[in-house]
Write a protein that holds these residues in place. Structure first.
Motif, PDB file in Angstrom:
ATOM      1  N   LYS A 124       0.851  -1.194   0.000  1.00  0.00           N
ATOM      2  CA  LYS A 124       0.000   0.000   0.000  1.00  0.00           C
ATOM      3  C   LYS A 124       0.884   1.240   0.000  1.00  0.00           C
ATOM      4  CE  LYS A 124      -3.260  -2.519   2.979  1.00  0.00           C
ATOM      5  NZ  LYS A 124      -2.410  -3.733   3.077  1.00  0.00           N
ATOM      6  N   PRO A 125       0.353   2.402  -0.373  1.00  0.00           N
ATOM      7  CA  PRO A 125       1.134   3.636  -0.287  1.00  0.00           C
ATOM      8  C   PRO A 125       1.547   3.916   1.162  1.00  0.00           C
ATOM      9  CG  PRO A 125      -0.854   3.979  -1.592  1.00  0.00           C
ATOM     10  CD  PRO A 125      -0.984   2.621  -0.959  1.00  0.00           C
ATOM     11  N   THR A 126       2.736   4.472   1.336  1.00  0.00           N
ATOM     12  CA  THR A 126       3.255   4.757   2.673  1.00  0.00           C
ATOM     13  C   THR A 126       3.747   6.193   2.777  1.00  0.00           C
ATOM     14  OG1 THR A 126       5.538   4.094   2.163  1.00  0.00           O
ATOM     15  CG2 THR A 126       4.029   2.364   2.926  1.00  0.00           C
ATOM     16  N   THR A 127       3.792   6.679   3.992  1.00  0.00           N
ATOM     17  CA  THR A 127       4.455   7.947   4.280  1.00  0.00           C
ATOM     18  C   THR A 127       5.286   7.776   5.536  1.00  0.00           C
ATOM     19  OG1 THR A 127       4.160  10.313   4.702  1.00  0.00           O
ATOM     20  CG2 THR A 127       2.480   8.849   5.604  1.00  0.00           C
ATOM     21  N   GLN A 128       6.475   8.363   5.523  1.00  0.00           N
ATOM     22  CA  GLN A 128       7.389   8.272   6.658  1.00  0.00           C
ATOM     23  C   GLN A 128       7.225   9.506   7.537  1.00  0.00           C
ATOM     24  OE1 GLN A 128       9.742   5.630   7.243  1.00  0.00           O
ATOM     25  NE2 GLN A 128       9.890   6.602   9.258  1.00  0.00           N
ATOM     26  N   ILE A 129       7.098   9.275   8.826  1.00  0.00           N
ATOM     27  CA  ILE A 129       6.942  10.363   9.782  1.00  0.00           C
ATOM     28  C   ILE A 129       8.282  10.671  10.434  1.00  0.00           C
ATOM     29  CG2 ILE A 129       5.754  11.129  11.879  1.00  0.00           C
ATOM     30  CD1 ILE A 129       3.981  10.731   9.355  1.00  0.00           C
ATOM     31  N   ALA A 130       8.616  11.944  10.488  1.00  0.00           N
ATOM     32  CA  ALA A 130       9.788  12.404  11.229  1.00  0.00           C
ATOM     33  C   ALA A 130       9.312  13.194  12.435  1.00  0.00           C
ATOM     34  CB  ALA A 130      10.669  13.264  10.340  1.00  0.00           C
ATOM     35  N   TYR A 131      10.053  13.082  13.546  1.00  0.00           N
ATOM     36  CA  TYR A 131       9.730  13.914  14.698  1.00  0.00           C
ATOM     37  C   TYR A 131      11.018  14.474  15.264  1.00  0.00           C
ATOM     38  CZ  TYR A 131       9.354   8.941  16.147  1.00  0.00           C
ATOM     39  OH  TYR A 131       9.483   7.582  16.275  1.00  0.00           O
ATOM     40  N   ASP A 132      11.039  15.790  15.371  1.00  0.00           N
ATOM     41  CA  ASP A 132      12.246  16.507  15.785  1.00  0.00           C
ATOM     42  C   ASP A 132      11.945  17.438  16.944  1.00  0.00           C
ATOM     43  OD1 ASP A 132      14.215  15.652  13.665  1.00  0.00           O
ATOM     44  OD2 ASP A 132      12.665  16.498  12.380  1.00  0.00           O
ATOM     45  N   LEU A 133      12.967  17.659  17.761  1.00  0.00           N
ATOM     46  CA  LEU A 133      12.830  18.543  18.909  1.00  0.00           C
ATOM     47  C   LEU A 133      12.951  19.994  18.463  1.00  0.00           C
ATOM     48  CD1 LEU A 133      12.676  18.844  22.043  1.00  0.00           C
ATOM     49  CD2 LEU A 133      15.182  18.865  22.007  1.00  0.00           C
ATOM     50  N   VAL A 134      12.028  20.822  18.955  1.00  0.00           N
ATOM     51  CA  VAL A 134      12.070  22.267  18.725  1.00  0.00           C
ATOM     52  C   VAL A 134      11.948  22.954  20.079  1.00  0.00           C
ATOM     53  CG1 VAL A 134      10.927  24.229  17.626  1.00  0.00           C
ATOM     54  CG2 VAL A 134      11.009  22.023  16.444  1.00  0.00           C
ATOM     55  N   ASP A 135      12.790  23.957  20.316  1.00  0.00           N
ATOM     56  CA  ASP A 135      12.736  24.683  21.581  1.00  0.00           C
ATOM     57  C   ASP A 135      11.428  25.443  21.717  1.00  0.00           C
ATOM     58  OD1 ASP A 135      15.192  24.226  23.030  1.00  0.00           O
ATOM     59  OD2 ASP A 135      16.236  25.287  21.418  1.00  0.00           O
ATOM     60  N   MET A 136      10.934  25.509  22.957  1.00  0.00           N
ATOM     61  CA  MET A 136       9.745  26.294  23.279  1.00  0.00           C
ATOM     62  C   MET A 136      10.055  27.196  24.470  1.00  0.00           C
ATOM     63  SD  MET A 136       6.532  23.621  23.077  1.00  0.00           S
ATOM     64  CE  MET A 136       5.377  24.871  23.652  1.00  0.00           C
ATOM     65  N   GLY A 137       9.410  28.356  24.500  1.00  0.00           N
ATOM     66  CA  GLY A 137       9.537  29.217  25.673  1.00  0.00           C
ATOM     67  C   GLY A 137      10.832  30.006  25.698  1.00  0.00           C
ATOM     68  N   GLU A 138      11.007  30.771  26.778  1.00  0.00           N
ATOM     69  CA  GLU A 138      12.176  31.637  26.904  1.00  0.00           C
ATOM     70  C   GLU A 138      13.441  30.850  27.220  1.00  0.00           C
ATOM     71  OE1 GLU A 138      11.307  34.577  29.818  1.00  0.00           O
ATOM     72  OE2 GLU A 138       9.634  35.458  28.688  1.00  0.00           O
ATOM     73  N   ASN A 139      13.336  29.830  28.071  1.00  0.00           N
ATOM     74  CA  ASN A 139      14.494  28.987  28.378  1.00  0.00           C
ATOM     75  C   ASN A 139      14.645  27.939  27.287  1.00  0.00           C
ATOM     76  OD1 ASN A 139      14.987  30.291  30.841  1.00  0.00           O
ATOM     77  ND2 ASN A 139      13.485  29.011  31.892  1.00  0.00           N
ATOM     78  N   ARG A 140      15.794  27.950  26.623  1.00  0.00           N
ATOM     79  CA  ARG A 140      15.988  27.054  25.479  1.00  0.00           C
ATOM     80  C   ARG A 140      17.163  26.115  25.723  1.00  0.00           C
ATOM     81  NH1 ARG A 140      16.761  30.525  20.226  1.00  0.00           N
ATOM     82  NH2 ARG A 140      18.635  31.084  21.413  1.00  0.00           N
ATOM     83  N   LEU A 141      16.989  24.872  25.301  1.00  0.00           N
ATOM     84  CA  LEU A 141      18.083  23.912  25.386  1.00  0.00           C
ATOM     85  C   LEU A 141      19.275  24.393  24.568  1.00  0.00           C
ATOM     86  CD1 LEU A 141      19.146  21.168  26.367  1.00  0.00           C
ATOM     87  CD2 LEU A 141      18.045  20.112  24.375  1.00  0.00           C
ATOM     88  N   ARG A 142      18.985  25.031  23.457  1.00  0.00           N
ATOM     89  CA  ARG A 142      20.041  25.551  22.585  1.00  0.00           C
ATOM     90  C   ARG A 142      21.026  26.435  23.367  1.00  0.00           C
ATOM     91  NH1 ARG A 142      20.610  26.691  17.170  1.00  0.00           N
ATOM     92  NH2 ARG A 142      18.602  25.698  16.767  1.00  0.00           N
TER      93      ARG A 142
END
Length: 463
Positions: free
Chosen positions: A429-447
């Motif tokens: 059957k047709p397929t689609t691949q899902i990606a999930y990535d971290l994005v910073d939220m809020g004032e305190n950022r992991l970055r």
């Protein structure tokens, strides 16, 4: 009248210098081997009689090989099923059992302890102080409170920031040695061909493929002292990419613990994730974009109580599909990460998030189409929603998964496991691949925290 029989005083156990304390290590092909290697292998005061195994299919009945066991164990060590723990304790005159696997609720830990003590053995645990190794390079640890919180996307996010700063970065992944243990002593994954050469399982692919795709070398295996020394040769910074909710095998210079507001409260209810929660420098509440505000606040309150010195930040798990048209208005089958759905106890994964985001008409229940071992998976994990765990620990199970997918009455398939399933399973059957990535939220950022860490590392390198 009959007088009550006097209770004899308990005899204090005094071990003679000739007698070694007999140990069973209770595990699941990961932490157990590490604990043996670093704590028991060269200690003549202990005699490990064997391991028990659970959680992962078909890992019992093997031998921890002599090549890895050291001179005290020239014939290697047996690996038995955990369900036989009581009889093993009695048969082998075991003095103490050491629990050495993860993602267990606190009640389950005590049930295992009760089983050991009722059978005549003492019960124990080994913590970070007794089992962590020291690296010659800076180490960032990424651990979690449960399986499926988003450790992998966090590790990838950190690795990219380090690479972009010009630092050579190597990820060392928590062990998943389900094959030939001697051959898997030290494994290096830098290409897709390495995955084939090492005959990795689906679970391993789910952890290694995205790192390889992004250009990060991954080490894993059985002997984590030897693994660390190899990784250090090509790294400025080592990332400990944790597994389940276990704590790091290495001493960390920065420890990030990922918490999950979709399972609020588990940060205090599960072992050893609560250890990570208590000792982390940073507590990252992931999936904050899809979680109730009250659940996020609850985790913040627990962090304040249990680890007031930790920095608490929010993260967004951003889900994207490479072919959204395969989802929109269609009857879809969801395939999600196996460990997250099984012992991680999640009813759904990223597949449902993608189905909702891109407007699927209907989510198909895979149960009526289940084949072989997948039938048992659904019977065991009754909390599963309408999603299919990507189980592929051995060839027959891969065939069961393929047969189940192709027997489902659906228009298309959402592949939300972080590996390219179509490389190994032919889907009709047709397929689609899902990606999930971290994005910073809020004032305190992991970055920002990683940027500060990078500056410190570069300063030390220049000295």
């Amino acid at each position: 009248p009959c007088l009550p029989r006097l209770i004899q005083p308990v005899q204090t156990h005094k071990m003679s210098s000739a007698r070694r304390e007999r140990i069973i290590i209770i595990g699941a092909a990961g932490r157990d081997f590490h604990n043996f290697n670093v704590y028991f292998r060269q200690s003549p005061q202990y005699e490990v009689v064997g391991f028990t195994a659970t959680q992962i299919p078909n890992i019992e009945g093997r031998l921890y090989p002599a090549e890895l066991s050291g001179p005290l164990y020239p014939r290697g060590l047996p690996i038995w099923e955990e369900k036989n723990l009581e009889s093993l304790i009695k048969e082998h005159h075991v003095d103490r059992c050491i629990l050495s696997y993860s993602d267990l609720n606190n009640q389950t830990v005590m049930i295992i302890a009760n089983r050991c003590m009722a059978a005549g053995a003492d019960f124990g645990l080994l913590g970070p102080k007794s089992t962590q190794l020291k690296s010659t390079k800076p180490v960032i640890g990424v651990c979690a409170v449960r399986t499926g919180c988003g450790k992998s996307q966090t590790s990838r996010y950190i690795a990219k920031l380090l690479r972009d700063a010009g630092l050579r970065t190597v990820a060392v992944r928590h062990p998943m040695p389900y094959g030939n243990l001697a051959e898997q002593r030290v494994q290096r994954f830098g290409t897709y061909e390495d995955l084939e050469r090492h005959h990795v399982t689906f679970e391993e692919r789910e952890e290694y493929e995205m790192h390889i795709l992004k250009g990060t070398v991954v080490y894993a295996g059985v002997d984590y002292e030897a693994i660390l020394r190899e990784a250090e040769k090509e790294a400025d910074v080592v990332i400990w990419d944790g597994g389940n909710n276990d704590f790091s095998f290495y001493q960390t210079d920065l420890l990030v613990c990922v918490a999950d507001p979709l399972r609020s409260g588990h940060e205090v209810m599960y072992y050893p994730g609560n250890v990570n929660f208590r000792i982390a420098n940073i507590i990252l509440i992931n999936k904050a974009n899809t979680a109730p505000a009250a659940a996020i606040e609850s985790i913040k309150e627990n962090a304040h109580k249990l680890n007031p010195h930790a920095k608490v930040i929010l993260g967004c798990s951003e889900v994207t599909a490479d072919h959204p048209e395969v989802i929109r208005g269609k009857k879809v089958l969801l395939i999600d990460d196996g460990p997250t759905l099984t012992h991680g106890e999640m009813a759904f994964g990223a597949g449902k998030v993608a189905a909702d985001k891109y407007g699927a008409a209907e989510i198909v229940d895979p149960r009526p189409a289940a084949h072989g071992s997948l039938i048992g998976i659904f019977q065991k994990w009754t909390g599963l929603g309408k999603t299919l765990p990507a189980m592929g620990y051995y060839p027959e199970q891969i065939k069961d998964l393929s047969d189940t997918i192709n027997a489902c009455h659906c228009d298309s398939v959402i592949i939300a496991t972080p590996m390219d399933l179509t490389r190994l399973v032919k889907i009709n059957k047709p397929t689609t691949q899902i990606a999930y990535d971290l994005v910073d939220m809020g004032e305190n950022r992991l970055r920002d925290d990683i940027a500060a860490f990078i500056a410190q590392v570069k300063k030390q390198m220049h000295h």
